[in-house]
Structures are given as C-alpha cells and as structure tokens.
Design a protein around this motif. Structure first.
Motif, PDB file in Angstrom:
ATOM      1  N   ASN A 114       0.822  -1.208   0.000  1.00  0.00           N
ATOM      2  CA  ASN A 114       0.000   0.000   0.000  1.00  0.00           C
ATOM      3  C   ASN A 114       0.858   1.262   0.000  1.00  0.00           C
ATOM      4  N   LEU A 115       1.960   1.226   0.732  1.00  0.00           N
ATOM      5  CA  LEU A 115       2.870   2.366   0.758  1.00  0.00           C
ATOM      6  C   LEU A 115       3.425   2.633  -0.634  1.00  0.00           C
ATOM      7  N   GLY A 116       3.827   1.579  -1.346  1.00  0.00           N
ATOM      8  CA  GLY A 116       4.361   1.746  -2.689  1.00  0.00           C
ATOM      9  C   GLY A 116       3.330   2.224  -3.688  1.00  0.00           C
ATOM     10  N   LEU A 117       2.115   1.685  -3.602  1.00  0.00           N
ATOM     11  CA  LEU A 117       1.057   2.135  -4.515  1.00  0.00           C
ATOM     12  C   LEU A 117       0.692   3.593  -4.247  1.00  0.00           C
ATOM     13  N   GLY A 118       0.791   4.017  -2.990  1.00  0.00           N
ATOM     14  CA  GLY A 118       0.591   5.428  -2.675  1.00  0.00           C
ATOM     15  C   GLY A 118       1.661   6.306  -3.301  1.00  0.00           C
ATOM     16  N   ASP A 119       2.908   5.801  -3.323  1.00  0.00           N
ATOM     17  CA  ASP A 119       3.980   6.520  -4.021  1.00  0.00           C
ATOM     18  C   ASP A 119       3.607   6.738  -5.486  1.00  0.00           C
ATOM     19  N   ALA A 120       3.137   5.669  -6.119  1.00  0.00           N
ATOM     20  CA  ALA A 120       2.818   5.737  -7.545  1.00  0.00           C
ATOM     21  C   ALA A 120       1.705   6.740  -7.817  1.00  0.00           C
ATOM     22  N   MET A 121       0.667   6.727  -6.981  1.00  0.00           N
ATOM     23  CA  MET A 121      -0.456   7.648  -7.174  1.00  0.00           C
ATOM     24  C   MET A 121      -0.012   9.093  -6.989  1.00  0.00           C
ATOM     25  N   ASN A 122       0.876   9.322  -6.039  1.00  0.00           N
ATOM     26  CA  ASN A 122       1.357  10.676  -5.765  1.00  0.00           C
ATOM     27  C   ASN A 122       2.295  11.164  -6.869  1.00  0.00           C
ATOM     28  N   LEU A 123       3.172  10.284  -7.329  1.00  0.00           N
ATOM     29  CA  LEU A 123       4.185  10.680  -8.304  1.00  0.00           C
ATOM     30  C   LEU A 123       3.637  10.803  -9.714  1.00  0.00           C
ATOM     31  N   GLY A 124       2.712   9.943 -10.102  1.00  0.00           N
ATOM     32  CA  GLY A 124       2.298   9.854 -11.502  1.00  0.00           C
ATOM     33  C   GLY A 124       1.866  11.171 -12.103  1.00  0.00           C
ATOM     34  N   TRP A 125       0.911  11.841 -11.485  1.00  0.00           N
ATOM     35  CA  TRP A 125       0.376  13.077 -12.075  1.00  0.00           C
ATOM     36  C   TRP A 125       1.384  14.220 -12.011  1.00  0.00           C
ATOM     37  N   LYS A 126       2.229  14.212 -10.964  1.00  0.00           N
ATOM     38  CA  LYS A 126       3.233  15.274 -10.838  1.00  0.00           C
ATOM     39  C   LYS A 126       4.320  15.141 -11.907  1.00  0.00           C
ATOM     40  N   LEU A 127       4.766  13.916 -12.145  1.00  0.00           N
ATOM     41  CA  LEU A 127       5.772  13.706 -13.179  1.00  0.00           C
ATOM     42  C   LEU A 127       5.189  13.982 -14.558  1.00  0.00           C
ATOM     43  N   ALA A 128       3.941  13.563 -14.791  1.00  0.00           N
ATOM     44  CA  ALA A 128       3.294  13.820 -16.081  1.00  0.00           C
ATOM     45  C   ALA A 128       3.150  15.323 -16.330  1.00  0.00           C
ATOM     46  N   ALA A 129       2.731  16.069 -15.307  1.00  0.00           N
ATOM     47  CA  ALA A 129       2.604  17.520 -15.465  1.00  0.00           C
ATOM     48  C   ALA A 129       3.948  18.162 -15.766  1.00  0.00           C
ATOM     49  N   THR A 130       5.001  17.650 -15.149  1.00  0.00           N
ATOM     50  CA  THR A 130       6.353  18.156 -15.412  1.00  0.00           C
ATOM     51  C   THR A 130       6.758  17.883 -16.850  1.00  0.00           C
ATOM     52  N   ILE A 131       6.484  16.687 -17.333  1.00  0.00           N
ATOM     53  CA  ILE A 131       6.820  16.316 -18.708  1.00  0.00           C
ATOM     54  C   ILE A 131       6.084  17.191 -19.708  1.00  0.00           C
TER      55      ILE A 131
END
Length: 514
Positions: free
Chosen positions: A312-329
């Motif tokens: 659950n901790l890792g999946l939370g990382d993915a949910m938090n990072l995904g949209w932020k990295l995409a917006a950066t790209i």
C-alpha cells in the motif's frame, strides 16, 4: 536531444505498473523494463500472495475504475471466516494482537461518507499485477520482460538506460525495482535505517504429524509461527537476520530444526514444497529524487511485511508521483511540484517504518516484550484502542501536511455523491483534477478554463456536503482546497496555482512557495 520515451520504469511489480498506468493516462509514453521473464510465481499466488489493501489504495483503484476488475476481493471478503463471528470477529491485528469488529467505531471517521468503498479488502499479488499490466498495455505502455536494468547514465536532459546488450533513452527513470534496487544503488541514493531482528520464513510443506502444530498465530518464548491453513507455515526466528543474510541453502532439515525450536514440538516435515526467507530490515532512501532519477515502492523503503503495509505504501507513491511527473513532462507543472513527491511521501514512509519496528519490538520473545504485549492487548480490546489501530492499519488518517487551515485539505476527498447518483470515484477516472461546486457559484464557473483541461469543473448539489460549498481535488484524490461558504476566488487561485499551471496572463502570480 529528443528521447525515445518520456519515462522508463524499472520493475513490473504492482508499483511500477500502477505508476505506468498513471503516466500513460496523462498522455506520457512509458517503457517498463522487468527482470523476470514471466510474471507468474507461486509466491505471488494465494495463500503466499495474499495482501491486504488499505483505504488509500482502495480509493485510488476505485477512482481509476480498477477495483471492479479484481475478483479475489470479491471471493475473499472475510479473511477470518473461520474465526469467531459477531462483535468478536477479528478484522485485523497489530503485532499479532487482534482487534475486533465490535470494538471499531467507524462513526468517528467523519470523512467516510455512505457509499464510500470498503476500508480494507483482501487481494492477491498475481491478480494485481495481471490487472495492472492489462490496463497499462491498453493505455499504450510497453512492457519488456527478461530485461533487467543493469546500469544507466543520467545528465541534465535525458537518461540512457542499459539492459543486456541494449540501450534505451528517456527523459526520466523511475526505480520500482524492489528492495535490492539497481536504480537506487547505481544512482548513489543513501539508504538509511536499522538492521533486522529476525529471519522470517514463508513455507508450504507436507507435515507427517500436523496435529502437533496449532492453527493460527502462535507467539512462543522462542519466536512465532503462523499456520494459516494446513501446511502453509510462516515462522519468525529472532536471529538478527543471520540465516537470511548467510545465503545458505534453504533445506528441509534447516526449516524443520527452526520450526521445532520455535514451536517447542518434535514436528516432522516430510517435504518442503516452497520456501523463502525475509527479514525486518528497515531502510529508507533519504531522497526520493536525484535529478532525472526517482524511486518508488520498495526501492525507496523496505521494512518488515508485518501488517501488510508495504504494498500500500508503494502504490501510494505511484499515485502521488504519476500526475506530478506527467505535469512536469508536459510543462504544466508549477515550479517545485515534482519536489513535493519527496516532501509528501517521505514522512508517510517514515511513519510506516516506525509502525513496523514497533510491531517487531512487541513480538520479540523476551520478558520486556511480553509485558508490552499484555498492555497493548488491553488497549486494543477497548473501543478507543481498536478504532485507533484500525484507522492506522487501514490508512484512514493518511494525511499530507499542506499547512492549509481547512480540515479537509491534505486528506483523501470524501466520496461525495451528486443528486443524479454520480460520485467522486466516477468523476476522477480520466485522471484530471476536480473542482466541485455545490452551490453553482458564478465566481467558479469559468475558473477551470485557465488550466488547460487539467481540472474538471462539476456543478451541482450532493447528497451529503459535509458543510462545504466547494472543493478542489488534485488528480491523486487529495483535497487541495475547500470552502465552507462562498468561495474566496483569490484563495482558490492560490491553491490551484500550488498544484496546477494555468495559461492565463501573468502565469501563477498567486503561487506560494512549494
């Protein structure tokens, strides 16, 4: 320099695949490189592969339309089906000490509205990976198996990733490659923490005299063994992780000796079908990002699997990072947005590591630990204690400290339901942020036009509004801003500018420091 991929992800476990889904949903090109040639493994299938999904994960899957694709949670609604029923039905545990349904007062969880998804469900690793891989590939993600990342070179513009005799180029590299992460090691990330107290064994065995082992979880003066069903035995041997670190062969004779010593019986193992070892070593990367290289999941943090919070901790990382990295790209990120991945997720990881360490300390086979066990057991057998433990284990109170005054900000958005029956989960499946306007306020009507389709505007009353008139929700389902009465447009713009990049003249003039 033009790169082949926006992002390369090392590791096709649930964390890497969920991150790939989030990035692809936001229009990024993603390549996943996985060491294993085949996704199937007995250790990923039931019962070894059983995992408990907590509330943040369930909410995330629900908001992406993934929850209904999981069949195992529908079959295994009650993992304690063979236990006591009614108010004394076990619904979870802390350090092996159960808490019971009748003691958990869910009315205290004020953000859980009627119609919200379950707070905890049982899943299987194999099915999770299958469902996430299927979704990722449907979104255009390329998954290459049998191709482990061996090295990489990162500079200011790109990352060149080597695997075998091939090289791939991307803008970003994310290590989701587990506890022994090559990305973390080769990237020079510091991995700080504590050494193990025990070696854990997960086994499937044929036992000549099964009546000698008691079912369920058994804490003894020498350690702990858990028999979830006949022949499936987990053991904790408090040897400071010596056997796991020795890399000695895992033989029937060795497992039998450990099991006899821990259980205090002369039980005989006829055949050792499957066996693996693990420890409670707890470490965390001191930084989740170095330039164009990031870490998520077990690559960023490892700890004992007690309580089942690692996935659950890792999946939370993915949910938090995904949209932020995409917006950066896509050049739609306010300055510093990607840095908030570390500042938000690192404290959550540190809490889980300490939670795990506390359980290990209480389970230790010594008089001090047994004294603590007795006190914790008494506390858990109260409504206050059980409700607190359940909330922690199920992630109910997971919160990001955004320094905002409103009590909803920083928490997962309640599952508001519009009068037409549409709820927040259905409104967030496209991966965009969400502005909910319950009072149809004129000041909000044209607000989202400045954000280039990053925020979806939805006007209309809801069945239970919890005293608020409007709510701004990030793509990961976290409340960014809320107003109880008439919306303050300047306050709303400041909140939006913190998380989104608008195209209006003057840019993000209201943006506070991130």
């Amino acid at each position: 320099m033009k790169t082949t991929n926006d992002v390369i992800i090392s590791g096709a476990g649930p964390v890497g695949l969920f991150l790939a889904c989030e990035l692809a949903l936001a229009g990024c090109s993603v390549l996943v490189l996985e060491k294993a040639e085949h996704p199937l493994s007995p250790l990923k299938q039931l019962p070894f592969g059983i995992r408990g999904l907590s509330s943040p994960t369930i909410d995330a899957f629900y908001r992406r339309g993934l929850l209904d694709e999981l069949e195992v949670p529908k079959r295994l609604k009650d993992p304690h089906a063979g236990a006591v029923k009614g108010t004394r039905r076990q619904v979870g545990h802390f350090a092996g000490i159960p808490f019971h349904e009748g003691d958990v007062d869910t009315s205290r969880w004020q953000n859980r509205l009627p119609g919200s998804p379950d707070t905890h469900v049982i899943a299987e690793m194999a099915e999770l990976e299958m469902v996430l891989a299927r979704r990722a590939e449907a979104l255009g993600v390329v998954i290459k198996r049998g191709m482990p990342v061996s090295d990489f070179i990162a500079d200011a513009d790109k990352v060149v990733v080597h695997t075998g005799g091939q090289s791939f180029t991307s803008q970003w590299l994310v290590g989701c490659d587990g506890a022994r992460s090559i990305v973390r090691k080769n990237g020079g990330f510091e991995f700080a923490g504590t050494e193990p107290a025990f070696t854990g064994y997960s086994t499937r065995m044929d036992i000549a005299d099964p009546e000698k082992l008691r079912p369920g979880r058994n804490i003894t003066e020498r350690g702990m063994y858990l028999q979830s069903q006949p022949g499936y035995v987990m053991i904790q041997d408090f040897d400071k992780g010596a056997f796991h670190q020795s890399e000695k062969p895992l033989t029937r004779e060795h497992v039998q000796e450990v099991l006899r010593r821990i259980s205090g019986t002369d039980v005989t193992i006829e055949t050792l079908q499957v066996a693996t070892t693990w420890t409670d070593r707890s470490r965390q990367a001191t930084a989740y990002r170095k330039g164009r290289v990031l870490l998520a999941g077990d690559a960023a943090h490892i700890h004992s699997p007690l309580g089942g919070q690692g996935l659950n901790l890792g999946l939370g990382d993915a949910m938090n990072l995904g949209w932020k990295l995409a917006a950066t790209i896509h050049n739609k990120a306010p300055e510093g947005l990607l840095d908030t991945y570390h500042t938000e997720r690192y404290p959550i990881g540190a809490q889980v590591l300490d939670w795990s360490r506390a359980q290990v300390a209480i389970m230790s086979p010594d008089p001090h630990a047994r004294a603590l066990q007795a006190i914790i057991r008494d506390l858990i057998n109260t409504p206050d204690g059980a409700t607190y433990m359940a909330a922690r284990v199920w992630g109910i109170f997971t919160h990001y400290d955004t320094e905002a005054a409103h009590p909803l900000v920083g928490y997962s958005v309640p599952n508001f339901t519009l009068e037409n029956g549409t709820d927040v989960g259905a409104l967030m499946q496209d991966g965009r942020g969400l502005l909910l306007d319950f009072d149809r306020q004129a000041v909000l009507e044209n607000f989202t036009k400045a954000y280039d389709n990053q925020i979806r505007y939805v006007a209309g009353d809801v069945k239970e509004r919890m005293g608020v008139s409007a709510v701004l929700v990030r793509p990961d389902g976290i409340v960014a801003w809320a107003a109880d009465n008439a919306a303050d447009s300047a306050e709303l713009r400041q909140a939006a500018a913190r998380w989104f990049a608008g195209n209006t003249p003057g840019g993000n003039v209201f943006q506070p420091a991130v």
